[in-house]
Design a protein around this motif. Structure first.
Motif, PDB file in Angstrom:
ATOM      1  N   VAL A 162      49.500  27.872  43.887  1.00  0.00           N
ATOM      2  CA  VAL A 162      48.596  29.002  43.742  1.00  0.00           C
ATOM      3  C   VAL A 162      48.653  29.437  42.281  1.00  0.00           C
ATOM      4  O   VAL A 162      49.642  30.027  41.838  1.00  0.00           O
ATOM      5  CB  VAL A 162      48.980  30.182  44.662  1.00  0.00           C
ATOM      6  CG1 VAL A 162      47.962  31.306  44.527  1.00  0.00           C
ATOM      7  CG2 VAL A 162      49.086  29.727  46.116  1.00  0.00           C
ATOM      8  N   VAL A 163      47.619  29.102  41.531  1.00  0.00           N
ATOM      9  CA  VAL A 163      47.551  29.442  40.111  1.00  0.00           C
ATOM     10  C   VAL A 163      46.983  30.847  39.980  1.00  0.00           C
ATOM     11  O   VAL A 163      45.878  31.133  40.465  1.00  0.00           O
ATOM     12  CB  VAL A 163      46.677  28.431  39.347  1.00  0.00           C
ATOM     13  CG1 VAL A 163      46.463  28.886  37.915  1.00  0.00           C
ATOM     14  CG2 VAL A 163      47.323  27.046  39.391  1.00  0.00           C
ATOM     15  N   LEU A 164      47.732  31.723  39.340  1.00  0.00           N
ATOM     16  CA  LEU A 164      47.365  33.132  39.196  1.00  0.00           C
ATOM     17  C   LEU A 164      46.821  33.378  37.793  1.00  0.00           C
ATOM     18  O   LEU A 164      47.596  33.435  36.826  1.00  0.00           O
ATOM     19  CB  LEU A 164      48.590  34.024  39.431  1.00  0.00           C
ATOM     20  CG  LEU A 164      49.377  33.776  40.727  1.00  0.00           C
ATOM     21  CD1 LEU A 164      50.726  34.484  40.661  1.00  0.00           C
ATOM     22  CD2 LEU A 164      48.587  34.229  41.937  1.00  0.00           C
ATOM     23  N   ARG A 165      45.517  33.492  37.655  1.00  0.00           N
ATOM     24  CA  ARG A 165      44.934  33.825  36.355  1.00  0.00           C
ATOM     25  C   ARG A 165      44.977  35.334  36.199  1.00  0.00           C
ATOM     26  O   ARG A 165      44.048  36.060  36.546  1.00  0.00           O
ATOM     27  CB  ARG A 165      43.510  33.270  36.252  1.00  0.00           C
ATOM     28  CG  ARG A 165      43.495  31.751  36.138  1.00  0.00           C
ATOM     29  CD  ARG A 165      42.098  31.191  36.005  1.00  0.00           C
ATOM     30  NE  ARG A 165      42.162  29.729  35.862  1.00  0.00           N
ATOM     31  CZ  ARG A 165      41.119  28.912  36.004  1.00  0.00           C
ATOM     32  NH1 ARG A 165      39.913  29.417  36.284  1.00  0.00           N
ATOM     33  NH2 ARG A 165      41.263  27.614  35.858  1.00  0.00           N
ATOM     34  N   ARG A 227      41.919  29.265  50.679  1.00  0.00           N
ATOM     35  CA  ARG A 227      40.924  28.194  50.565  1.00  0.00           C
ATOM     36  C   ARG A 227      40.894  27.548  49.184  1.00  0.00           C
ATOM     37  O   ARG A 227      40.196  26.560  48.982  1.00  0.00           O
ATOM     38  CB  ARG A 227      39.542  28.739  50.904  1.00  0.00           C
ATOM     39  CG  ARG A 227      39.392  29.169  52.364  1.00  0.00           C
ATOM     40  CD  ARG A 227      38.024  29.752  52.624  1.00  0.00           C
ATOM     41  NE  ARG A 227      37.835  31.007  51.891  1.00  0.00           N
ATOM     42  CZ  ARG A 227      36.665  31.630  51.781  1.00  0.00           C
ATOM     43  NH1 ARG A 227      35.581  31.099  52.323  1.00  0.00           N
ATOM     44  NH2 ARG A 227      36.578  32.783  51.130  1.00  0.00           N
ATOM     45  N   HIS A 228      41.646  28.110  48.257  1.00  0.00           N
ATOM     46  CA  HIS A 228      41.602  27.631  46.878  1.00  0.00           C
ATOM     47  C   HIS A 228      43.023  27.560  46.330  1.00  0.00           C
ATOM     48  O   HIS A 228      43.959  28.083  46.928  1.00  0.00           O
ATOM     49  CB  HIS A 228      40.747  28.561  46.016  1.00  0.00           C
ATOM     50  CG  HIS A 228      39.396  28.855  46.587  1.00  0.00           C
ATOM     51  ND1 HIS A 228      38.329  27.993  46.466  1.00  0.00           N
ATOM     52  CD2 HIS A 228      38.944  29.917  47.309  1.00  0.00           C
ATOM     53  CE1 HIS A 228      37.273  28.505  47.070  1.00  0.00           C
ATOM     54  NE2 HIS A 228      37.614  29.676  47.595  1.00  0.00           N
ATOM     55  N   ASP A 229      43.170  26.937  45.161  1.00  0.00           N
ATOM     56  CA  ASP A 229      44.477  26.922  44.514  1.00  0.00           C
ATOM     57  C   ASP A 229      44.492  27.727  43.219  1.00  0.00           C
ATOM     58  O   ASP A 229      45.507  27.769  42.538  1.00  0.00           O
ATOM     59  CB  ASP A 229      44.965  25.491  44.262  1.00  0.00           C
ATOM     60  CG  ASP A 229      44.059  24.698  43.346  1.00  0.00           C
ATOM     61  OD1 ASP A 229      43.208  25.298  42.648  1.00  0.00           O
ATOM     62  OD2 ASP A 229      44.175  23.457  43.322  1.00  0.00           O
ATOM     63  N   THR A 230      43.377  28.398  42.891  1.00  0.00           N
ATOM     64  CA  THR A 230      43.300  29.187  41.658  1.00  0.00           C
ATOM     65  C   THR A 230      42.597  30.506  41.954  1.00  0.00           C
ATOM     66  O   THR A 230      41.524  30.520  42.572  1.00  0.00           O
ATOM     67  CB  THR A 230      42.524  28.425  40.568  1.00  0.00           C
ATOM     68  OG1 THR A 230      43.168  27.174  40.326  1.00  0.00           O
ATOM     69  CG2 THR A 230      42.486  29.224  39.266  1.00  0.00           C
ATOM     70  N   LEU A 273      37.215  39.938  34.868  1.00  0.00           N
ATOM     71  CA  LEU A 273      37.521  38.867  35.803  1.00  0.00           C
ATOM     72  C   LEU A 273      36.844  39.137  37.139  1.00  0.00           C
ATOM     73  O   LEU A 273      36.967  40.232  37.692  1.00  0.00           O
ATOM     74  CB  LEU A 273      39.032  38.744  36.010  1.00  0.00           C
ATOM     75  CG  LEU A 273      39.840  38.241  34.817  1.00  0.00           C
ATOM     76  CD1 LEU A 273      41.325  38.230  35.156  1.00  0.00           C
ATOM     77  CD2 LEU A 273      39.395  36.853  34.408  1.00  0.00           C
ATOM     78  N   ASP A 274      36.145  38.148  37.647  1.00  0.00           N
ATOM     79  CA  ASP A 274      35.526  38.235  38.969  1.00  0.00           C
ATOM     80  C   ASP A 274      36.626  37.995  40.016  1.00  0.00           C
ATOM     81  O   ASP A 274      37.265  36.943  40.024  1.00  0.00           O
ATOM     82  CB  ASP A 274      34.437  37.157  39.072  1.00  0.00           C
ATOM     83  CG  ASP A 274      33.669  37.235  40.379  1.00  0.00           C
ATOM     84  OD1 ASP A 274      34.263  37.597  41.421  1.00  0.00           O
ATOM     85  OD2 ASP A 274      32.467  36.904  40.373  1.00  0.00           O
ATOM     86  N   ILE A 275      36.859  38.979  40.881  1.00  0.00           N
ATOM     87  CA  ILE A 275      37.922  38.836  41.888  1.00  0.00           C
ATOM     88  C   ILE A 275      37.348  38.624  43.290  1.00  0.00           C
ATOM     89  O   ILE A 275      38.026  38.863  44.293  1.00  0.00           O
ATOM     90  CB  ILE A 275      38.886  40.037  41.871  1.00  0.00           C
ATOM     91  CG1 ILE A 275      38.154  41.342  42.193  1.00  0.00           C
ATOM     92  CG2 ILE A 275      39.610  40.133  40.539  1.00  0.00           C
ATOM     93  CD1 ILE A 275      39.101  42.514  42.471  1.00  0.00           C
ATOM     94  N   THR A 276      36.102  38.141  43.361  1.00  0.00           N
ATOM     95  CA  THR A 276      35.475  37.896  44.666  1.00  0.00           C
ATOM     96  C   THR A 276      36.323  36.961  45.513  1.00  0.00           C
ATOM     97  O   THR A 276      36.555  37.203  46.714  1.00  0.00           O
ATOM     98  CB  THR A 276      34.073  37.301  44.484  1.00  0.00           C
ATOM     99  OG1 THR A 276      33.259  38.217  43.740  1.00  0.00           O
ATOM    100  CG2 THR A 276      33.422  37.020  45.826  1.00  0.00           C
ATOM    101  N   ARG A 277      36.806  35.884  44.917  1.00  0.00           N
ATOM    102  CA  ARG A 277      37.606  34.898  45.654  1.00  0.00           C
ATOM    103  C   ARG A 277      38.884  35.540  46.187  1.00  0.00           C
ATOM    104  O   ARG A 277      39.260  35.337  47.350  1.00  0.00           O
ATOM    105  CB  ARG A 277      37.932  33.717  44.725  1.00  0.00           C
ATOM    106  CG  ARG A 277      38.726  32.627  45.369  1.00  0.00           C
ATOM    107  CD  ARG A 277      39.014  31.493  44.378  1.00  0.00           C
ATOM    108  NE  ARG A 277      37.843  30.669  44.105  1.00  0.00           N
ATOM    109  CZ  ARG A 277      37.876  29.534  43.401  1.00  0.00           C
ATOM    110  NH1 ARG A 277      39.047  29.110  42.895  1.00  0.00           N
ATOM    111  NH2 ARG A 277      36.786  28.836  43.199  1.00  0.00           N
ATOM    112  N   LEU A 278      39.568  36.328  45.363  1.00  0.00           N
ATOM    113  CA  LEU A 278      40.775  37.040  45.779  1.00  0.00           C
ATOM    114  C   LEU A 278      40.478  37.974  46.949  1.00  0.00           C
ATOM    115  O   LEU A 278      41.214  38.008  47.946  1.00  0.00           O
ATOM    116  CB  LEU A 278      41.331  37.831  44.590  1.00  0.00           C
ATOM    117  CG  LEU A 278      42.418  38.872  44.869  1.00  0.00           C
ATOM    118  CD1 LEU A 278      43.684  38.225  45.376  1.00  0.00           C
ATOM    119  CD2 LEU A 278      42.691  39.696  43.599  1.00  0.00           C
TER     120      LEU A 278
END
Length: 306
Positions: A162-165, A227-230, A273-278
């Protein structure tokens, strides 16, 4: 039990607190500084640890049943950039080695919003291709390298990376005179009864309060499925220095605050930063806007030096 390396630093400590609040047992590591902040006292297990010592890292697994790792330990570059890169790369590889040896479920690792430098957009999302660009700091260069090192290093192991930007984070435990973030020094001057150096009213950006950042990382670490790794980790809410000054004035009414008009470098928009995925994968939404964050931070600083 969840291991948070660098868990006594600002982001690590707030991540540990959020994990404990979610009902998890947490082990935190510290190297040069092992003071436990008041909000973690008696709530976590502390392991003094130099993450560049592979044997010492692996020995943590002999004492604790580690299910997930959040790797936030890192150093500050000195005069020798190669020494910094060697130190932080060794720590990363040792932490990944532990993740594979212990068979943990997830390995979350700190990257940076700086990986987007060079993109023309003002709202950065995870699907953007990362450009080749001059980077503003050696730490950002390393964080950009962390991403493929982690995803390739864990490929086929059963450990989910899990890559945390991580965006621009500030709050309790940050150096109050930090050169990396303008808000703590601004508030520190106000707390001393001084008028802070006036910023431009319309400058600002996406800045996340540390308790929110810690909660976002905790949710990514413990979610049933990802669902993602980033993932971007920030507030997703740009603020302006005008809003910051209003928040400080509301908290310290006796202070007179001046602002310079407009933006320092002319018309434009600060990126966020767009945090929609989060949000979609964890349900995260920030609990603090700039006014609530300033009020909370001023109350914290009333009893704490940093």
């Amino acid at each position: 039990m969840i291991l948070v390396t660098g868990g006594l630093g600002m982001i690590g400590a707030h991540t540990a607190r959020a994990l404990v609040d979610l009902g998890h047992e947490v082990v935190v590591t510290g190297h040069r500084r092992i003071e436990v902040p008041s909000f973690l006292a008696g709530r976590v297990t502390v392991e003094p640890l130099d993450v560049t010592d592979r044997g010492a890292v692996l020995a943590v697994g002999d004492r604790h049943d580690i299910s997930d790792i959040v790797h936030l330990a890192g150093s500050i570059p000195g005069q020798d950039p190669v020494a910094f890169l060697r130190t932080d790369t060794t720590g990363l590889l040792n932490a990944m080695d532990a993740a594979r040896t212990w068979g943990v479920r997830r390995f979350a690792v700190a990257s940076s919003l700086g990986v987007y430098v060079g993109r023309a957009e003002t709202c950065w999302h995870e699907e953007l291709a990362l450009p080749t660009a001059d980077l503003p700091h050696l730490i950002v260069a390393f964080k950009k390298a962390v991403e493929p090192l982690t995803t390739h290093g864990l490929a086929g192991t059963g450990v989910q990376p899990v890559v945390l930007r991580i965006g621009s984070i500030w709050g309790p435990l940050m150096d109050p005179e930090s050169p990396f973030h303008p808000i703590p020094p601004y508030i520190s001057a106000a707390l001393r009864g001084e008028e802070p150096q006036p910023p431009h009213a319309d400058d600002g950006g996406d800045s996340c309060y540390a308790p929110d950042a810690g909660r976002a990382i905790a949710l990514l670490t413990t979610a049933d499925t990802l669902r993602h790794d980033t993932y971007n980790v920030s507030s997703g809410r740009p603020f302006t220095h005008r809003e910051l000054a209003d928040a400080v004035a509301a908290t310290i009414p006796s202070l007179r605050l001046d602002l310079l008009p407009g933006r320092r470098h002319g018309p434009g928009t600060d990126p966020c930063l767009d945090i929609t995925r989060l949000t979609q994968d964890t349900g995260f939404t920030p609990a603090f806007d700039i006014a609530a964050a300033v009020a909370d931070y001023v109350a914290w600083r009333a009893e704490n030096a940093r």
